[in-house]
Design a protein around this motif. Sequence first.
Motif, mmCIF file in Angstrom:
data_model
loop_
_atom_site.group_PDB
_atom_site.id
_atom_site.type_symbol
_atom_site.label_atom_id
_atom_site.label_comp_id
_atom_site.label_asym_id
_atom_site.label_seq_id
_atom_site.Cartn_x
_atom_site.Cartn_y
_atom_site.Cartn_z
ATOM 1 N N LYS A 1 31.594 32.400 42.777
ATOM 2 C CA LYS A 1 31.965 32.881 41.439
ATOM 3 C C LYS A 1 31.513 34.308 41.150
ATOM 4 N N ARG A 2 30.649 34.846 42.000
ATOM 5 C CA ARG A 2 30.163 36.214 41.765
ATOM 6 C C ARG A 2 30.805 37.226 42.713
ATOM 7 N N GLU A 3 31.896 36.824 43.353
ATOM 8 C CA GLU A 3 32.615 37.723 44.263
ATOM 9 C C GLU A 3 34.019 38.000 43.739
ATOM 10 N N ALA A 4 34.388 39.278 43.684
ATOM 11 C CA ALA A 4 35.673 39.676 43.118
ATOM 12 C C ALA A 4 36.854 39.037 43.840
ATOM 13 N N GLN A 5 36.728 38.860 45.159
ATOM 14 C CA GLN A 5 37.849 38.315 45.924
ATOM 15 C C GLN A 5 38.229 36.915 45.454
ATOM 16 N N SER A 6 37.264 36.169 44.934
ATOM 17 C CA SER A 6 37.563 34.837 44.416
ATOM 18 C C SER A 6 38.550 34.918 43.245
ATOM 19 N N TYR A 7 38.351 35.905 42.404
ATOM 20 C CA TYR A 7 39.215 36.068 41.241
ATOM 21 C C TYR A 7 40.588 36.618 41.635
ATOM 22 N N VAL A 8 40.621 37.378 42.737
ATOM 23 C CA VAL A 8 41.905 37.823 43.277
ATOM 24 C C VAL A 8 42.707 36.610 43.743
ATOM 25 N N ARG A 9 42.054 35.690 44.435
ATOM 26 C CA ARG A 9 42.731 34.478 44.897
ATOM 27 C C ARG A 9 43.246 33.656 43.711
ATOM 28 N N THR B 1 43.954 34.737 40.699
ATOM 29 C CA THR B 1 45.060 35.468 40.085
ATOM 30 C C THR B 1 46.360 35.189 40.837
ATOM 31 N N GLU B 2 46.297 35.220 42.154
ATOM 32 C CA GLU B 2 47.484 34.949 42.960
ATOM 33 C C GLU B 2 47.979 33.524 42.754
ATOM 34 N N ALA B 3 47.044 32.578 42.624
ATOM 35 C CA ALA B 3 47.436 31.181 42.418
ATOM 36 C C ALA B 3 48.070 30.968 41.043
ATOM 37 N N ILE B 4 47.554 31.659 40.040
ATOM 38 C CA ILE B 4 48.109 31.534 38.684
ATOM 39 C C ILE B 4 49.478 32.194 38.607
ATOM 40 N N GLY B 5 49.654 33.288 39.335
ATOM 41 C CA GLY B 5 50.943 33.942 39.378
ATOM 42 C C GLY B 5 51.208 34.939 38.264
ATOM 43 N N LEU B 6 50.131 35.501 37.727
ATOM 44 C CA LEU B 6 50.240 36.538 36.706
ATOM 45 C C LEU B 6 49.566 37.806 37.207
ATOM 46 N N ASP B 7 49.802 38.911 36.497
ATOM 47 C CA ASP B 7 49.010 40.101 36.749
ATOM 48 C C ASP B 7 47.587 39.827 36.267
ATOM 49 N N ALA B 8 46.588 40.331 36.995
ATOM 50 C CA ALA B 8 45.192 40.070 36.619
ATOM 51 C C ALA B 8 44.896 40.496 35.190
ATOM 52 N N SER B 9 45.526 41.569 34.728
ATOM 53 C CA SER B 9 45.266 42.070 33.373
ATOM 54 C C SER B 9 45.765 41.110 32.298
ATOM 55 N N GLN B 10 46.560 40.112 32.684
ATOM 56 C CA GLN B 10 47.076 39.126 31.733
ATOM 57 C C GLN B 10 46.196 37.888 31.641
ATOM 58 N N ILE B 11 45.062 37.914 32.360
ATOM 59 C CA ILE B 11 44.150 36.772 32.388
ATOM 60 C C ILE B 11 42.828 37.160 31.749
ATOM 61 N N LEU B 12 42.365 36.363 30.798
ATOM 62 C CA LEU B 12 41.076 36.567 30.132
ATOM 63 C C LEU B 12 40.084 35.567 30.694
ATOM 64 N N PHE B 13 38.990 36.071 31.277
ATOM 65 C CA PHE B 13 37.972 35.213 31.867
ATOM 66 C C PHE B 13 36.780 35.092 30.928
#
Length: 227
Positions: A160-168, A170-182
């Motif tokens: 959870k503390r690695e950026a690549q996890s959030y990239v994965r 984002t890809e699974a959700i299928g949105l641009d990362a900027s459209q996701i609020l964490f």
Amino acid sequence: MPIKAILTDIEGTTSAVSFVFDVLFPYAASHLPAFVREHADRGDVAEQLDAVRRDSSEPDADVERVLEILLGWIAEDRKATPLKALQGMVWEQGYQAGELKGHVYPDAVDALKRWHQTGYAIYVYSSGSIQAQKLIFGCSEAGDLSPLFSGYFDTTSGPKREAQSYVRITEAIGLDASQILFLSDIVEELEAARLAGMATCGLAREGGELAGHVTVESFARIDPSMF
């Protein structure tokens, strides 16, 4: 781009950390040995026991040795995927028996329902297994909240503390990362999500500031349209 999805942590965010550490972990520690001994030959259990052997570099460990390793991991709160999976199986029995009820803060319940009705897709990312996440929300003190969620992510997506996890994710959700609020109560997790391009909001339920991020004390203070 406007926010279309909300990705939330559980411990310290939607739910009290004390529920996990004072209720769930002791329950798992107490019930795990009997569960593993009874079900060690069951396919899904055996798979996780083999994963413990691999992760601990003890390929010949018998069931009792594997249990020693697992209880040690519980004591040190290790984020080990096979441990989380086995804990989830034990907790499932507890929830089904009515011995456990998932804790979710009332302000989180209200906001999650409101966001769902507004049309936001809501996802969970926790170090607890996906099974455990579903149980907390599906068997919560506020009833079955599972219809509010579009998906769940755990450590199989990465730490959870690695950026690549959030990239994965984002890809699974299928949105641009900027459209996701964490949403999280841990600044290192918020930093990792931001590095991946997500919008972030910190939860500090006892007050204070998560440096560099918008910080609130309650879900009632979060308006996704403002990010």
